[in-house]
Enzyme design. Sequence first.
Site, short mmCIF file in Angstrom:
data_model
loop_
_atom_site.label_atom_id
_atom_site.label_comp_id
_atom_site.label_asym_id
_atom_site.label_seq_id
_atom_site.Cartn_x
_atom_site.Cartn_y
_atom_site.Cartn_z
N ASP A 1 0.85 -1.19 0.00
CA ASP A 1 0.00 0.00 0.00
C ASP A 1 0.89 1.24 0.00
OD1 ASP A 1 -2.33 1.52 0.11
OD2 ASP A 1 -2.29 1.62 2.29
N SER B 1 -2.54 -5.45 8.03
CA SER B 1 -3.81 -5.07 8.64
C SER B 1 -4.28 -6.22 9.50
CB SER B 1 -4.86 -4.76 7.56
OG SER B 1 -4.48 -3.63 6.81
N HIS C 1 -12.36 5.37 11.45
CA HIS C 1 -11.03 5.15 10.90
C HIS C 1 -10.11 6.23 11.47
CE1 HIS C 1 -8.18 3.65 8.00
NE2 HIS C 1 -8.12 4.78 7.32
#
Length: 492
Positions: free
Chosen positions: A87, A94, A235
């Site tokens: 990423d 993750s 988030h």
Amino acid sequence: MAIPSVIGTETEYGITVRHQPDFNPTIASSLVVNSYQGGRVRVQWSFDEETPGRDARGFGHESFGITEADSGLVNVVLSNGARFYVDHAHPEYSSPECSDPLQAALYDKAGERVLAAAARSVCQILRPGQNLYIHKNNSDGKGNSYGYHENYLLSRSLPFADLIRYATTWLVTRQIFTGSGKLGSENGRPPVLYQITQRSDFFEEEVGLETTLKRPIINTRDEPHGEPTKYRRFHVIIGDANMSEVQTFIKLGTTSLLLSAIEDRAIPDALELADPVEATWRLSHDLSLSRPLAMADGSSATALELQFRYFEWLSKYAEQTRSKPVWADVIAEWGGVLEDLESDFMRTSDRLDWTAKLRMLNAFRHRDGLDWNDPKLAMAALQYHDIEPRKGLAYRLESAGALRRLFTDADVDRATSDPPTDTRAYFRGRCVDRYSRSLVAANWDSLVFDIGEEPLKRVPMMEPLRGNKALVGELLDASSEATDLIAALEGG
């Protein structure tokens, strides 16, 4: 009542290959992900149900954030239920969905072991003299910052405006126990020798959708990774990646409690700051923790004073609403850190990265007569975050008993392969372990199987707390092949 906790973390790791003139971080990161030899399956990451461009404020564009580099071409799902992929030119781990902060801290730590194992595999194929280094940090010291994100499941019924109002000051002031320490400053902020956090200099907005430019304190990405009519995912992008297990536990536990208390309307005062963005970096630059922050009502208070107010409220809230011992442990650890920060912040060097690193750097300075800008000191600061246990200075502090642990090495090693048993990560991880040849695509809320029939078989997993061992353990044990599993699921 607030919905049950579901917590996860995302860590972009720093990467470099020494003595490789044509070093390309994307290629190197791809090599790291593809070289991991643990339980895994390489699959296409499915964006069918993902909406990174949807804004919780009611606007945005659906394709936001999905680029070729993020398309899932270099992506694996691990047998512990985690995702490991490339990423933004970084290897990212993750974690699987976890049901409490202790479990979440364990699986966050497992990510370090995954990266270390992958790096060792890569080093075996590098040219003589070349070495791969991976660091769990958030800044390269050259103006670039990379993310550490936290995710918390919330009820869709919670107005996002309430989240902005009550969580902003919390996220700013919690930096005193979430920072991992940093030499110097970046992003045009005033010069300092050392500061509390690695990320604070890079935050420029109070609220926004971005995560890499004009970073906001409150991120508005509305991508629940679950049933969208029931859930939202908060988030959190403001916070450092931590080497300290205790620090990660406190960070995740206190924030989860704060969010639940907001849902239950148990926070009596929003404690709004006059300028949250300025307060973010000014707080990080103040090692004395004594500089008052201007409040929106014209008063002022230090971050410690504000944190003690949160502590009073959340201690009562946890006592009234949380029966599992883990939450009492969160309160005890948090209270101990606040008291030590108030009396002598260096007393927290057995639990907090920013003070542990500061103590270590001061020891190097005094021993070798180093200035703050000496490259040797910068190298030591970076090596604190090295995820190779034989080299990382944080690991050396742990081995010497100078940095407290919550887990044994056996605990962490087990978490690299075994999924949590009480969330849908159990189903995902066990499917990776048992049916890897049949898995062709995945995302957080579904798996896609190819069992030799058309069309492909998508198994939805929209409830984060279903798919646990109690619900699907016997089904998985009885299904030796993916065809057996799909037949059982289709048969009800």
